[in-house]
Design an enzyme around this catalytic site. Structure first.
Site, PDB file in Angstrom:
ATOM      1  N   ASP A  66      -9.885   7.528   0.645  1.00  0.00           N
ATOM      2  CA  ASP A  66     -10.130   8.098   1.973  1.00  0.00           C
ATOM      3  C   ASP A  66     -10.334   6.990   2.995  1.00  0.00           C
ATOM      4  OD1 ASP A  66     -10.871   9.846  -0.174  1.00  0.00           O
ATOM      5  OD2 ASP A  66     -11.903  11.168   1.232  1.00  0.00           O
ATOM      6  N   GLU A 118      -4.328  16.289  -7.205  1.00  0.00           N
ATOM      7  CA  GLU A 118      -5.162  16.221  -8.411  1.00  0.00           C
ATOM      8  C   GLU A 118      -5.084  17.482  -9.278  1.00  0.00           C
ATOM      9  OE1 GLU A 118      -8.738  15.337  -6.309  1.00  0.00           O
ATOM     10  OE2 GLU A 118      -8.479  13.166  -6.518  1.00  0.00           O
TER      11      GLU A 118
HETATM   12  O1  IFM Z   1     -10.261  11.251  -2.207  1.00  0.00           O
HETATM   13  C1  IFM Z   1     -10.393  12.630  -2.165  1.00  0.00           C
HETATM   14  C2  IFM Z   1      -9.310  13.231  -3.025  1.00  0.00           C
HETATM   15  O2  IFM Z   1      -8.032  12.906  -2.541  1.00  0.00           O
HETATM   16  C3  IFM Z   1      -9.460  14.730  -3.084  1.00  0.00           C
HETATM   17  N1  IFM Z   1     -10.772  15.071  -3.571  1.00  0.00           N
HETATM   18  C4  IFM Z   1     -11.857  14.540  -2.751  1.00  0.00           C
HETATM   19  C5  IFM Z   1     -11.774  13.030  -2.631  1.00  0.00           C
HETATM   20  C6  IFM Z   1     -12.877  12.514  -1.704  1.00  0.00           C
HETATM   21  O3  IFM Z   1     -12.702  13.008  -0.418  1.00  0.00           O
END
Ligand code: IFM
Length: 641
Positions: free
Chosen positions: A246, A384
């Site tokens: 992020d 994911e």
């Molecule tokens: O980095 C992100 C990921 O891409 C998706 N789940 C939450 C994480 C933290 O914001």
């Protein structure tokens, strides 16, 4: 230019007190100075409130339990339900939070003196503490200086891991006094807004959301030393304050383009953790550096390995093991900073280290098949929902970009990268398979993705939706439903690495299959849809990105603000609608303005020259003589001095 402070479009106001929404409101009203963040809890709280004070980079705990240390709440004077506030207003232009009610207060985290916070409270004298000083010890030392004058209390609080520094900061601020500190605050924020303000002429609702996002982005990242920027910045405890991609891919571009010192501090955070990343690579028998998916103070992997679902079911988390694209994301951030700044010292030092060690990692990570193809197996991409992918297009193409960018470095500097090593990187890069099907023009997200159950989520339900919770973690893996884009992310981050003209076909294929179950997703889609002139859809996702926290769209803003979504909102405007791209030679401007926008204006800094870029239908202007603006076909280019 920015409107004067306290104008309605520059404020976030919470009227009354709603115990059920209070935690979200406290996140929205967070004040921060890049180092110290304080949630906007009432001065006198109760059980519904969750005051939180965090110092960037100061973590407690070990392993997956590592979390930003919770520090003594400097702006809390006690607990009593009958003293709940009538109204709280955060002035985004100055970073000052005011509270009206039985207690009236003004408070801010001093942007001019990061780590120091200031408050003035007027209330019945019986509610206020006496003048005095206090010290709260801990991993971070907090010094409070109170001065009470009848019904008015002035409080200064300074936080620092070193007691001496905290004391000096508190004493210095107390000597300056409230009025001077407030003046400094206004001046410091006015300067930041001059650098970074965005004007969307024709969309007032969006305008306020953009100011809200930019305020929190600026408030969450220090421009000194190193900046560990957690997924929720300094606004809440979610994800333990861990640093994810992020920060590198979503937050950093805004800062690289407006206030590069803060982007540099973010890269310094990564560069200082190269030794830990090298150890991690070695442990897996690989070369170079492997950055952890979730990182905190020390640079070891702090990703949890299990989680409990809302149903009570315990599930395994393998992102720490497999979400390796973080390695290339860090390199990409270094490249992004270099393109905007041309910072020669960084290019010859930390930037080079980051690019070289990440390239070495990929060169040792691939498996070569007997036909000369290079593969990266067993990874998780940004999407994911799919947990063990071979040849994930995002990972492979970002690794390819990483290898090529490092191979383009010259042979000098700290690292003597030999010509044979650079040639080897180029060879691996060229051999990496990317899943592109030239007939359809569509990339396959990973090997076998097209054979999964063809569910088009957009045809079944309104989005954004957490599709993994609806279908369950096992089932979702068997479908073509995505959480957030993998292939499209490549069109956004590394357009020169994907097949020319392939964006429309990939948008057509992947967007309807994306649940937008991550808050990172909408802004990127808005950017890409703008690039192809699909303004209705672009505006729809832009609106979603703008409301992630203001509308608590994911139901998780209570744990802190989604900085990546905020960065994505800026990228949608800057990269998407304004069509701004920096590279080694120039800044390219290729705008796509929706018909009902009169103008789009951005504060930017290119090669150390601050300027404002104004785009109106058919024209582009800049307000700097130090840069050259010239027409290049249907685009414009800004050339460095
Ligand atoms: O980095 C992100 C990921 O891409 C998706 N789940 C939450 C994480 C933290 O914001």
């Amino acid at each position: 230019m920015p409107a004067p402070d306290a104008a309605p479009e520059w404020t976030v106001t919470v009227d009354g007190f709603d115990p059920g929404r209070e935690r979200v409101h406290e996140s929205l009203l967070t004040i921060a100075d890049g180092r110290l963040g304080t949630r906007g809890s009432p001065v006198v709280g109760d059980r519904a409130t969750t005051p939180g004070v965090f110092l960037a980079g100061c973590y407690d705990g070990t392993g997956a339990q590592t979390a930003l240390a919770r520090l003594p709440a400097w702006s809390r004077l006690g607990a009593a339900e009958e003293l709940r506030p009538r109204r709280r207003t955060l002035d985004l232009y100055t970073g000052v939070l005011s509270e009206e009610g039985p207690l009236t207060s003004l408070r801010f985290a001093s942007l001019a003196r990061p780590g120091t916070a200031v408050m003035r409270v007027r209330a019945d004298a019986a509610l206020l503490p006496d003048s005095g000083s206090a010290t709260a010890p801990g991993p971070v030392v907090a010094m409070f200086r109170d001065r009470r004058d009848g019904d008015v209390l002035h409080r200064i609080a300074a936080y620092d891991p070193a007691a001496g520094a905290a004391r000096a900061a508190a004493d210095g601020a107390a000597a300056a006094g409230f009025d001077q500190l407030l003046d400094e605050q206004r001046t410091a924020w006015a300067r930041r807004w001059r650098e970074a303000d965005v004007v969307v002429d024709g969309d007032p609702d969006l305008q306020r959301a953009v100011q809200f996002a930019l305020f929190h982005l600026m408030a969450s990242v220090t421009d000194r030393c190193e900046a560990a920027v957690g997924a929720r910045g300094l606004s809440g405890p979610a994800y333990g304050g861990h640093v994810f991609w992020d920060s590198d891919v979503f937050v950093l571009p805004f800062l690289a383009a407006t206030h590069p010192a803060a982007a540099r501090a973010m890269l310094e955070y990564r560069a200082r953790r190269l030794p830990a990343a090298r150890v991690a690579a070695r442990r897996l028998g690989r070369a170079g550096a492997r950055f952890p998916w979730e990182s905190a103070g020390g640079g070891d992997d702090v990703t949890p390995t299990t989680a409990r679902l809302a149903t009570g079911e315990q599930v395994r988390i393998s992102t720490g093991e497999r979400e390796e694209h973080i390695v290339a994301d860090v390199a990409w951030a270094a490249g992004c900073y270099l393109d905007w700044t041309g910072d020669g010292a960084f290019a010859a030092g930390a930037g080079r280290d980051l690019l070289v060690d990440t390239a070495r990692y990929w060169a040792s990570r691939v498996r070569l098949d007997d036909r000369g193809g290079a593969h990266i197996e067993g990874v998780i991409g940004p999407d994911e929902y799919h947990e063990r992918a071979d040849d994930n297009a995002y990972t492979n193409v970002m690794a390819r970009w990483n290898l090529r960018r490092a191979a383009a470095l010259d042979g000098g500097g700290t690292y003597r990268v030999s010509e044979p090593e650079r040639t080897a990187w180029r060879t691996v890069a060229d051999a990496l398979v990317d899943g592109y099907d030239a007939r359809s023009g569509v990339y396959e997200q990973f090997a076998g993705f097209f054979r999964l159950e063809p569910i088009v989520i957009a045809e079944l339900m309104d989005r954004p939706v957490a599709a993994d919770l609806l279908l369950g973690p096992e089932r979702i893996q068997q479908t073509q439903v995505l959480k957030q884009p993998d292939v499209l992310m490549l069109h956004h981050l590394v357009p020169a690495e994907v097949a020319p003209g392939s964006l429309p076909a990939n948008l057509d294929w992947y967007e309807p299959r994306t649940a937008h179950g991550s808050s990172l997703s909408p802004g990127i889609h808005a950017a890409l849809l703008a690039r192809v002139g699909r303004f209705d859809a672009a505006r729809q996702w832009l609106g979603v990105a703008a409301r992630v926290d203001l509308g608590d769209l994911t139901g998780s803003s209570a744990g802190g603000l989604h900085l990546a979504a905020m960065g994505g909102l800026w990228q949608a405007l800057a990269y998407g609608f304004a069509g701004v791209r920096a590279d080694a030679e120039r800044l390219l401007v290729d705008p796509r303005l929706p018909p009902d926008w009169n103008a789009l204006e951005l504060g930017l800094r290119y090669r150390d020259v601050p300027f404002r870029l104004r785009i109106e239908p058919g024209t582009v202007e800049i307000d700097s003589d130090a840069l050259v603006l010239r027409r290049a076909g249907r685009c414009w280019e800004v050339l460095p001095p």
